[in-house]
Design an enzyme around this catalytic site. Sequence first.
Site, short mmCIF file in Angstrom:
data_model
loop_
_atom_site.label_atom_id
_atom_site.label_comp_id
_atom_site.label_asym_id
_atom_site.label_seq_id
_atom_site.Cartn_x
_atom_site.Cartn_y
_atom_site.Cartn_z
N GLY A 1 -7.76 -9.45 0.57
CA GLY A 1 -6.53 -9.67 1.34
C GLY A 1 -5.94 -11.06 1.12
N LYS B 1 -16.43 -18.70 3.24
CA LYS B 1 -17.85 -18.87 3.52
C LYS B 1 -18.75 -18.17 2.53
CE LYS B 1 -17.57 -19.30 8.51
NZ LYS B 1 -17.86 -18.63 9.77
N GLY C 1 -12.37 -4.97 1.58
CA GLY C 1 -13.80 -4.68 1.63
C GLY C 1 -14.27 -3.83 0.45
N ARG D 1 0.83 -1.21 0.00
CA ARG D 1 0.00 0.00 0.00
C ARG D 1 0.87 1.27 0.00
NH1 ARG D 1 -5.16 -1.73 3.87
NH2 ARG D 1 -6.36 -2.63 2.16
N1 LIG Z 1 -12.06 -25.91 1.78
C1 LIG Z 1 -11.72 -25.02 2.69
N2 LIG Z 1 -11.87 -25.30 4.01
C2 LIG Z 1 -11.53 -24.39 4.94
N3 LIG Z 1 -11.05 -23.17 4.67
C3 LIG Z 1 -10.88 -22.85 3.40
C4 LIG Z 1 -11.20 -23.75 2.35
N4 LIG Z 1 -10.93 -23.12 1.18
C5 LIG Z 1 -10.47 -21.91 1.48
N5 LIG Z 1 -10.43 -21.72 2.80
C6 LIG Z 1 -9.95 -20.53 3.53
O1 LIG Z 1 -10.57 -19.36 3.08
C7 LIG Z 1 -9.76 -18.26 3.51
C8 LIG Z 1 -9.84 -17.11 2.55
O2 LIG Z 1 -11.17 -16.70 2.41
P1 LIG Z 1 -11.66 -15.18 2.34
O3 LIG Z 1 -13.09 -15.28 1.98
O4 LIG Z 1 -11.27 -14.47 3.58
O5 LIG Z 1 -10.77 -14.60 1.09
P2 LIG Z 1 -10.56 -13.10 0.59
O6 LIG Z 1 -11.89 -12.50 0.32
O7 LIG Z 1 -9.52 -13.09 -0.47
O8 LIG Z 1 -9.86 -12.40 1.84
P3 LIG Z 1 -10.18 -11.11 2.70
O9 LIG Z 1 -11.49 -11.42 3.40
O10 LIG Z 1 -8.99 -11.10 3.64
O11 LIG Z 1 -10.22 -9.94 1.79
C9 LIG Z 1 -8.35 -18.78 3.60
O12 LIG Z 1 -7.88 -18.60 4.90
C10 LIG Z 1 -8.49 -20.28 3.27
O13 LIG Z 1 -7.70 -21.12 4.08
O1 LIG Z 2 -7.67 -2.30 5.36
C1 LIG Z 2 -8.66 -1.94 4.69
O2 LIG Z 2 -9.35 -2.74 4.02
C2 LIG Z 2 -8.98 -0.48 4.63
O3 LIG Z 2 -7.93 0.28 5.14
C3 LIG Z 2 -10.28 -0.18 5.36
O4 LIG Z 2 -10.15 -0.45 6.72
P1 LIG Z 2 -11.46 -0.65 7.62
O5 LIG Z 2 -12.08 -1.96 7.21
O6 LIG Z 2 -10.99 -0.63 9.05
O7 LIG Z 2 -12.40 0.51 7.31
#
Ligand SMILES: Nc1ncnc2c1ncn2[C@@H]1O[C@H](COP(=O)(O)OP(=O)(O)OP(=O)(O)O)[C@@H](O)[C@H]1O
Ligand SMILES: O=C(O)[C@H](O)COP(=O)(O)O
Length: 397
Positions: free
Chosen positions: A354, A197, A377, A36
């Site tokens: 992330g 999920k 987000g 970032r």
């Molecule tokens: N089959 C599975 N069983 C359990 N966990 C799983 C499975 N497949 C993926 N995951 C988990 O899902 C997580 C990532 O999901 P998430 O929805 O948070 O992704 P993202 O949207 O890229 O991330 P963020 O929410 O940080 O932006 C990882 O930690 C991974 O281990």
């Molecule tokens: O890390 C992020 O996704 C942004 O900096 C927004 O942070 P926040 O979810 O605490 O508003």
Amino acid sequence: MTFRTLDDADLAGKRVLLRVDLNVPVENGRVTDATRIERILPTIQEIVKAGGKVILLAHFGRPKGQRSDKDSLKPIAAALASHLGQDVAFADDCIGSAAADAVARLGDGQVLLLENTRFHAGEEKNDPEFVKALAANGDVYVNDAFSAAHRAHASTEGLARVLPAYAGRTMQAELDALTKALEKPVHPIVAVVGGAKVSSKIDLLENLVGKVDALIIGGGMANTFLLAQGLAVGKSLAEKDLADTALRILAAAQKSNCAIVLPVDAVVAKEFAAGAPSQTYGVDAIPADGMILDVGELSIDRVRAVIDDAATLVWNGPFGAFEIAPFDRGTVAAAQHAAARTRAGKLMSVAGGGDTVAALNHAGVADDFSYVSTAGGAFLEWLEGKALPGVEALRKA
Ligand SMILES: Nc1ncnc2c1ncn2[C@@H]1O[C@H](COP(=O)(O)OP(=O)(O)OP(=O)(O)O)[C@@H](O)[C@H]1O
Ligand SMILES: O=C(O)[C@H](O)COP(=O)(O)O
């Protein structure tokens, strides 16, 4: 571009309030991922070069209006200075005399970071009085924090209403890439939605089935879809109570001619642990004591074939528990395939989230995607089709 950008701004000698996202991971006082920070350098440098005074506004953590050493931006000023190759002054408040004095000392082309905006309750409330106090230190406002643009806060939205407001270069690049990917995409467009999920991504799935030609569902969320179709998933992560939601999404996809691609085989282990013994099963034969932790080879082949047919790819969420080997295989294989198609000029690929960015880095291909968003987000809300307050405030009238 329907947004005001730096091309429209008069910056020379101006006090430029530049909203950036410095919400970076820090361990023991050290920044562990500077992505970032690196992304905002072009905007800072452009304002410096134009002879503007750069006054950085940012949040850190979620201090909820309370001042705390833990959430101070002070250590980030030093990290930013070393990436920028230029001094970065620091003021220990973003409003009031501490900020005003530091701004008064700032020469043209110099850079100042103000303390965490979230130390004031007015930030998250988008309180007009707080907006006014922030605006007192600036002549123009530039927002380069796409990743915080889903928040209607004083420094992300309010300021754009009271000062001449422009998108910074990173914001511009994000908007450009995301517009190409979802608003004016070249078809066929394929989306990958994986991760843990369904419950965290229902709006996203519902929006995507109306827009994309194929939706590949991976990760834990695929299990809920398999379950909804009457298959047993053993001890896998799955949300039984969302079976109806999953069926509704499948029906909507059919109505919109969106092909849904679910795993046909899965890598199964008895425990969620690195190196746990595993075996591949068809999705109609998952053992009762097993846990699906990745997609199998047949599924990977299908994913590759669907990507081969795509002109545009948007990706959020891994295919499996990619943090622990060997359950990173599906994610790595799909990422490498998409990267190769992108390098060959056959695919426009955009990824965000992330964990997704971490997964692409793990696969060694983050630099090969057309665009990797640093937003979590905000990226999801954009994909969900929601208007982002910080972006809306920058639109040309
Ligand atoms: N089959 C599975 N069983 C359990 N966990 C799983 C499975 N497949 C993926 N995951 C988990 O899902 C997580 C990532 O999901 P998430 O929805 O948070 O992704 P993202 O949207 O890229 O991330 P963020 O929410 O940080 O932006 C990882 O930690 C991974 O281990
Ligand atoms: O890390 C992020 O996704 C942004 O900096 C927004 O942070 P926040 O979810 O605490 O508003």
